[in-house]
Design an enzyme around this catalytic site. Structure first.
Site, PDB file in Angstrom:
ATOM      1  N   CYS A   2      -3.950  11.119  -9.535  1.00 50.76           N
ATOM      2  CA  CYS A   2      -5.047  11.080 -10.498  1.00 50.76           C
ATOM      3  C   CYS A   2      -4.625  11.665 -11.838  1.00 50.76           C
ATOM      4  CB  CYS A   2      -6.215  11.870  -9.938  1.00 50.76           C
ATOM      5  SG  CYS A   2      -6.637  11.331  -8.283  1.00 50.76           S
ATOM      6  N   ARG A  27      -0.880   6.777 -13.957  1.00 52.82           N
ATOM      7  CA  ARG A  27      -0.813   7.768 -12.866  1.00 52.82           C
ATOM      8  C   ARG A  27      -1.646   7.345 -11.685  1.00 52.82           C
ATOM      9  NH1 ARG A  27       0.967  12.816 -13.877  1.00 52.82           N
ATOM     10  NH2 ARG A  27      -0.203  13.583 -12.091  1.00 52.82           N
ATOM     11  N   TRP A  73      -6.763   7.762  -8.162  1.00 46.74           N
ATOM     12  CA  TRP A  73      -5.972   6.986  -7.206  1.00 46.74           C
ATOM     13  C   TRP A  73      -6.466   7.458  -5.858  1.00 46.74           C
ATOM     14  CZ3 TRP A  73      -1.962   8.199  -3.562  1.00 46.74           C
ATOM     15  CH2 TRP A  73      -1.253   7.077  -3.101  1.00 46.74           C
ATOM     16  N   ASN A  99      -7.454  16.546  -8.977  1.00 51.09           N
ATOM     17  CA  ASN A  99      -6.272  15.771  -8.586  1.00 51.09           C
ATOM     18  C   ASN A  99      -5.625  16.535  -7.439  1.00 51.09           C
ATOM     19  OD1 ASN A  99      -3.999  14.188  -8.396  1.00 51.09           O
ATOM     20  ND2 ASN A  99      -2.933  15.202 -10.091  1.00 51.09           N
ATOM     21  N   GLY A 100      -5.434  15.881  -6.294  1.00 52.13           N
ATOM     22  CA  GLY A 100      -4.815  16.543  -5.144  1.00 52.13           C
ATOM     23  C   GLY A 100      -5.594  16.196  -3.885  1.00 52.13           C
ATOM     24  N   GLU A 480      17.564  -0.736  -4.038  1.00 52.78           N
ATOM     25  CA  GLU A 480      16.760  -0.567  -5.245  1.00 52.78           C
ATOM     26  C   GLU A 480      16.253  -1.910  -5.756  1.00 52.78           C
ATOM     27  OE1 GLU A 480      15.294   1.700  -6.589  1.00 52.78           O
ATOM     28  OE2 GLU A 480      14.856   1.018  -8.622  1.00 52.78           O
ATOM     29  N   LYS A 484      12.323  -2.792  -6.233  1.00 54.55           N
ATOM     30  CA  LYS A 484      11.760  -3.269  -7.498  1.00 54.55           C
ATOM     31  C   LYS A 484      10.980  -4.551  -7.286  1.00 54.55           C
ATOM     32  CE  LYS A 484      12.256  -0.591  -9.281  1.00 54.55           C
ATOM     33  NZ  LYS A 484      12.235   0.662  -9.096  1.00 54.55           N
ATOM     34  N   GLU A 487       7.735  -3.959  -5.166  1.00 54.21           N
ATOM     35  CA  GLU A 487       6.664  -3.108  -5.702  1.00 54.21           C
ATOM     36  C   GLU A 487       5.944  -3.731  -6.889  1.00 54.21           C
ATOM     37  OE1 GLU A 487       7.498   0.724  -7.451  1.00 54.21           O
ATOM     38  OE2 GLU A 487       9.512   0.121  -7.954  1.00 54.21           O
ATOM     39  N   HIS A 503      24.216  -8.094  12.093  1.00 57.02           N
ATOM     40  CA  HIS A 503      23.734  -7.283  13.234  1.00 57.02           C
ATOM     41  C   HIS A 503      22.228  -7.412  13.383  1.00 57.02           C
ATOM     42  CE1 HIS A 503      27.706  -5.589  13.688  1.00 57.02           C
ATOM     43  NE2 HIS A 503      27.732  -5.307  12.392  1.00 57.02           N
ATOM     44  N   LYS A 602       2.304   6.229 -10.474  1.00 62.16           N
ATOM     45  CA  LYS A 602       3.590   6.583 -11.069  1.00 62.16           C
ATOM     46  C   LYS A 602       4.152   7.861 -10.449  1.00 62.16           C
ATOM     47  CE  LYS A 602       7.097   6.423 -13.797  1.00 62.16           C
ATOM     48  NZ  LYS A 602       8.168   5.438 -13.488  1.00 62.16           N
TER      49      LYS A 602
END
Ligand code: AGP
Length: 607
Positions: A2, A27, A73, A99-100, A480, A484, A487, A503, A602
């Site tokens: 948040c 955020r 969020w 926030n938390g 990576e 990318k 996401e 395998h 973020k």
């Protein structure tokens, strides 16, 4: 995670709050709201949706010069107007933003409900409003202090009370909170980006501290009312650095910033005279660095991938045993801290809870943990035993790009320092430095012509599954590249070591599942080419990222993009950039929100 903004001053609070939330939207952004004091009332507007939805809902005439705002969020409770912050108590005289995560919120809620409190949301955060109200006896700061002693969990909170109309009280434990000092106005925020348009004088609130502000003054105390002397920092970057500067998205801007951000990450840190590096802030003597017998990196997501690359470089160049581990796994594994181990906590935001808590656990066990971070003054660098800022400048897009290459840059410089203390010769050190110094220019050449990559994205953006394959130091780059793509385009993409495909994963190959191979002209090239042929033989479309002039790879792959050649240790820099661009254009092709992908934030400041 948040975003929080608070304002006390002579100006209208609503536009300042909404604009500040807009800068924090990356955020966390599933709902937002503001509360402004006016005419003996706390006037609240809150909506599910984006900041623009909130902006549209705030009346043109919304007077009041003290207020708080929040962009959410969701962690507890679905996304709707009622669960958006700010939250009020029953009397409507107290408003808070949080926030938390309040881990004992149900116990507190049950108790408060038994005392007659009526809850209007399903969030954990609303408990704080009712708790402060139940403990209020005319002093908001004292009520907040009493309330947070009952709370278990993490918080960055800001509260306001009708009876104290020119005052805001903030407190922090585990979630960031910063105080902005203006000319006859004060700000509180979860991130300096929300307030840099108004002031660069900031104070970072630490865990266990409470800050009380009005338009002309502030105080910082601990929970026992002991005053705490705080240092005033000056933010080192400009507002325009968080603007898009003509690019369509922050992610595009940040991809194209990489030649410059990598250069910034090396500035003042490369010593060509002695063919080594200079990293201030490690807080370690050369003797202590020489005694390091193993390096472990803890991180999450993209930062974890940077740590994996770092481990390869450290082992190859400095012959120091090195590994990267997921911070979230380390924290609860009762980690064994061996003597002469050196840990790195890598985090762009410096606030990732998984990484922060793992660092604290390791420090509790006596480990020395250095931070490799971007956001100056964030929690991880402040609590670490030293470290290196990567100086990427603000990275706003949720998908990390320039921070990744700058984190690697910092590690390459560190590897050079410790390697030159061991076996690396002057000439080999110089060759390493020259290769590192050539990276920005070679990335620039890739960025100068991205049309082949855009064409790839247009061709393959409709795929629903993708494999990314690389070997050795480029295996983390395959991971990576997959991260990318998934996401920001929501395509299911997986990264593998190219050898690993036989395998099991090769069972996934069909003509609808493209494989993206990283094929630098390094010592493993021929092995990767063999894997490419195995995929081709089974009808899987093959995309290759190869080195200019590699005709054979160009012939085998269905599509190929070429990058400049470089010393093999440095291919991660050149291989990752096309995968970033590919993911960006696939996301555009699919109409995705590139800078604010669904479900993501973020900085993940909760476990
Ligand atoms: C990267 O694109 C993602 N946004 C995510 O994996 C991120 O790298 C991770 O959450 C770690 O963030 P940090 O670097 O701020 O700690």
């Amino acid at each position: 995670m948040c975003g929080i903004v608070g304002y006390c001053g002579p100006r209208a609070a609503a536009p300042i709050l909404v604009e500040g939330l807009k800068r924090l939207e990356y955020r966390g952004y599933d709902s937002a709201g503001i509360s402004v004091f006016h005419d003996d009332a706390l006037n609240v507007v809150k909506r599910a949706g984006k900041i623009n939805d909130l902006r549209a809902a705030v009346p043109d005439q919304f007077p009041g010069s003290v207020g708080i705002g929040h962009t959410r969020w969701a962690t507890h409770g679905e996304v709707n107007d009622a669960n958006a912050h700010p939250h009020l108590d029953d009397t409507g005289r107290i408003a808070i933003v949080h926030n938390g995560i309040i881990e004992n919120f149900q116990t507190l809620k049950d108790r408060l409900e038994s005392e007659g409190h009526q809850f209007a949301s399903d969030t954990d955060s609303e408990v704080v409003a009712h708790l402060v109200s139940s403990l209020y006896d005319g002093d908001l700061e004292q009520a907040v202090k009493r309330a947070i002693t009952l709370v278990k969990g993490t918080y960055g909170i800001v509260a306001m009370h009708l009876d104290e109309p020119d005052r805001l009280v903030g407190a922090r434990n585990g979630s960031p909170l910063v105080l902005g000092i203006g000319e006859n106005e004060m700000f509180l925020a979860s991130d300096v980006t929300a307030i840099i348009a108004h002031t660069k004088q900031v104070i970072y609130v630490e865990d266990g501290e409470v800050v009380s502000i009005n338009s002309s003054s502030y105080s910082t105390t601990d929970l026992r009312d002991n005053p705490i002397e705080k240092h005033v920092d000056v933010i080192g970057w400009e507002l325009e650095e968080i603007e898009k500067a003509g690019y369509s998205h922050y992610m595009e801007k940040e991809i194209f910033e990489q030649p410059e951000s990598i250069t910034r990450a090396t500035q003042g840190r490369l010593d060509f005279e002695n063919a080594t590096g200079h990293l201030g802030g490690l807080n370690m003597t050369n003797r202590e660095l020489l005694e390091v017998e193993r390096v472990k990196v803890i991180a999450a997501g993209t930062s974890y991938h940077a740590g994996m690359v770092a481990a390869y470089v450290l082992e190859h160049l400095a012959r120091i045993p090195a590994s990267a581990e997921l911070a979230s796994e380390v924290r609860y594994r009762n980690p064994i801290v061996e003597r002469n181990s050196l840990y790195f906590a890598v985090s762009q935001s410096g606030e990732t809870a998984d990484t922060l808590y793992a660092m604290r656990e390791l420090q509790r066990k006596g480990a020395r943990v250095l931070g490799i971070c971007n956001v100056v003054g964030s929690t991880i660098p402040r609590e670490s035993d030293g470290g290196v800022y990567i100086h990427s400048g603000p990275e706003i897009a949720v998908a990390s790009t320039k921070a990744f290459t700058s984190q690697m840059t910092a590690f390459y410089a560190f590897a050079l320092v410790v390697a030159r203390m061991r076996n690396l010769s002057y000439s080999d050190g110089l060759r390493f430095l020259q290769a590192l110094d050539s990276v920005p220019e070679k990335i620039g050449r890739i960025l100068d012509d991205i049309t082949p990559i855009i064409a790839l994205a247009k061709k393959y953006a409709r795929a629903e599954n993708f494999l990314f394959l690389g070997r050795g130091i480029n295996y983390p780059v395959a991971l990576e590249g997959a991260l990318k793509l998934k996401e920001i385009s929501y395509i299911h993409a997986e990264g593998f070591s190219a050898a690993e495909i036989k395998h099991g994963p090769i069972a996934l190959i069909n003509d609808q599942t493209p494989s993206f191979f990283l094929v630098p002209d390094d010592s493993l090239r021929d092995k990767v080419v063999t894997s490419m042929k195995e995929v081709k033989a089974r009808g899987g479309p093959v995309i290759a990222l190869a080195v200019e002039g590699d005709v054979e790879v160009g012939r085998i792959a269905d599509d190929v993009v070429f990058v400049p050649s470089i010393d093999e240790l440095f291919y991660p820099f050149l291989m990752v950039v096309p995968t970033q661009i590919f993911a960006y254009y696939c996301a555009l092709e699919r109409g995705c929100n590139v800078d604010q992908p669904r479900n993501l934030a973020k900085s993940v400041t909760v476990e």
